[in-house]
Enzyme design. Structure first.
Site, PDB file in Angstrom:
ATOM      1  CG  HIS A   1      32.587 -39.627  -4.523  1.00  0.00           C
ATOM      2  ND1 HIS A   1      31.603 -40.303  -5.198  1.00  0.00           N
ATOM      3  CD2 HIS A   1      33.753 -39.982  -5.107  1.00  0.00           C
ATOM      4  CE1 HIS A   1      32.149 -41.040  -6.151  1.00  0.00           C
ATOM      5  NE2 HIS A   1      33.449 -40.850  -6.129  1.00  0.00           N
TER       6      HIS A   1
ATOM      7  CG  HIS B   1      38.037 -38.052  -5.762  1.00  0.00           C
ATOM      8  ND1 HIS B   1      38.503 -39.293  -5.408  1.00  0.00           N
ATOM      9  CD2 HIS B   1      36.970 -38.271  -6.575  1.00  0.00           C
ATOM     10  CE1 HIS B   1      37.750 -40.228  -5.977  1.00  0.00           C
ATOM     11  NE2 HIS B   1      36.824 -39.631  -6.696  1.00  0.00           N
TER      12      HIS B   1
HETATM   13  P1  5GP Z   1      34.998 -42.559  -8.157  1.00  0.00           P
HETATM   14  O1  5GP Z   1      35.731 -43.369  -9.188  1.00  0.00           O
HETATM   15  O2  5GP Z   1      33.558 -43.032  -8.038  1.00  0.00           O
HETATM   16  O3  5GP Z   1      35.107 -41.078  -8.366  1.00  0.00           O
HETATM   17  O4  5GP Z   1      35.731 -42.828  -6.795  1.00  0.00           O
HETATM   18  C1  5GP Z   1      35.298 -43.734  -5.844  1.00  0.00           C
HETATM   19  C2  5GP Z   1      36.322 -43.722  -4.732  1.00  0.00           C
HETATM   20  O5  5GP Z   1      35.759 -44.358  -3.613  1.00  0.00           O
HETATM   21  C3  5GP Z   1      37.603 -44.475  -5.085  1.00  0.00           C
HETATM   22  O6  5GP Z   1      38.702 -43.585  -4.939  1.00  0.00           O
HETATM   23  C4  5GP Z   1      37.634 -45.616  -4.089  1.00  0.00           C
HETATM   24  O7  5GP Z   1      38.934 -45.913  -3.623  1.00  0.00           O
HETATM   25  C5  5GP Z   1      36.738 -45.130  -2.975  1.00  0.00           C
HETATM   26  N1  5GP Z   1      36.023 -46.172  -2.272  1.00  0.00           N
HETATM   27  C6  5GP Z   1      35.293 -47.172  -2.841  1.00  0.00           C
HETATM   28  N2  5GP Z   1      34.730 -47.938  -1.882  1.00  0.00           N
HETATM   29  C7  5GP Z   1      35.096 -47.394  -0.689  1.00  0.00           C
HETATM   30  C8  5GP Z   1      34.807 -47.729   0.676  1.00  0.00           C
HETATM   31  O8  5GP Z   1      34.093 -48.691   0.995  1.00  0.00           O
HETATM   32  N3  5GP Z   1      35.363 -46.938   1.636  1.00  0.00           N
HETATM   33  C9  5GP Z   1      36.126 -45.848   1.322  1.00  0.00           C
HETATM   34  N4  5GP Z   1      36.619 -45.149   2.331  1.00  0.00           N
HETATM   35  N5  5GP Z   1      36.414 -45.507   0.058  1.00  0.00           N
HETATM   36  C10 5GP Z   1      35.910 -46.269  -0.939  1.00  0.00           C
END
Ligand code: 5GP
Ligand code: ZN
Length: 139
Positions: free
Chosen positions: A100, A102
């Protein structure tokens, strides 16, 4: 689709999300725990854990979506700028093992930091070190 992947469940409609963009291959939705107003996540619909797992077409589709959405996200929240980034792997802070990007809107004086702030202590590298690293990457 991967069982017990939160983002695959969002793609499947099993977990609700505030979707802001959708194509056959890509979905974008608001982050549930936003770092800033408008914080958006852009994902391939097909499950892939790491950036290097994306085939060329899917990588292109994700980046096309990022480039189209970033100005739209900024405009929607009257942001001055945005950081676009991917935590690729656990050691880099990836918590959800489904690629993903950001898109984090940024505002003058918001107290945040540039992407340069994500790594730890800066390495002290000689010209030889840099040459060797460049050679290995380009091999
Ligand atoms: P990472 O640390 O993996 O780069 O970021 C994961 C992101 O996913 C975090 O910013 C977190 O807030 C978001 N996130 C985690 N679970 C969910 C969810 O169920 N729905 C949405 N919309 N965002 C999520
Ligand atoms: Zn997944």
């Amino acid at each position: 689709m991967s069982d017990d992947c939160i983002f695959c469940s969002i793609v499947d409609g099993e977990i609700p999300a505030r979707t802001v963009y959708e194509t056959d291959d890509v979905l974008a939705f608001l982050d549930a725990n936003p770092l800033a107003r408008g914080h958006t996540l852009v994902i391939p619909k097909a499950h892939a854990e790491r950036v290097g797992d994306l085939d060329a077409d899917l990588a292109r589709a994700v980046f096309d979506a990022v480039s189209e959405l970033t100005p739209r996200v900024q405009d929607a929240v009257d942001a001055d700028a945005a950081n676009v980034g991917i935590n690729d792997g656990e050691a880099a802070g990836q918590e959800v093992p489904h690629v993903h990007a950001h898109v984090v809107p940024r505002f003058e004086g918001d107290g945040g930091a540039p992407i340069h702030a994500v790594a730890g202590k800066r390495p002290d590298l000689s010209d030889e070190d840099l040459d060797a690293i460049a050679a290995r990457i380009s091999e």
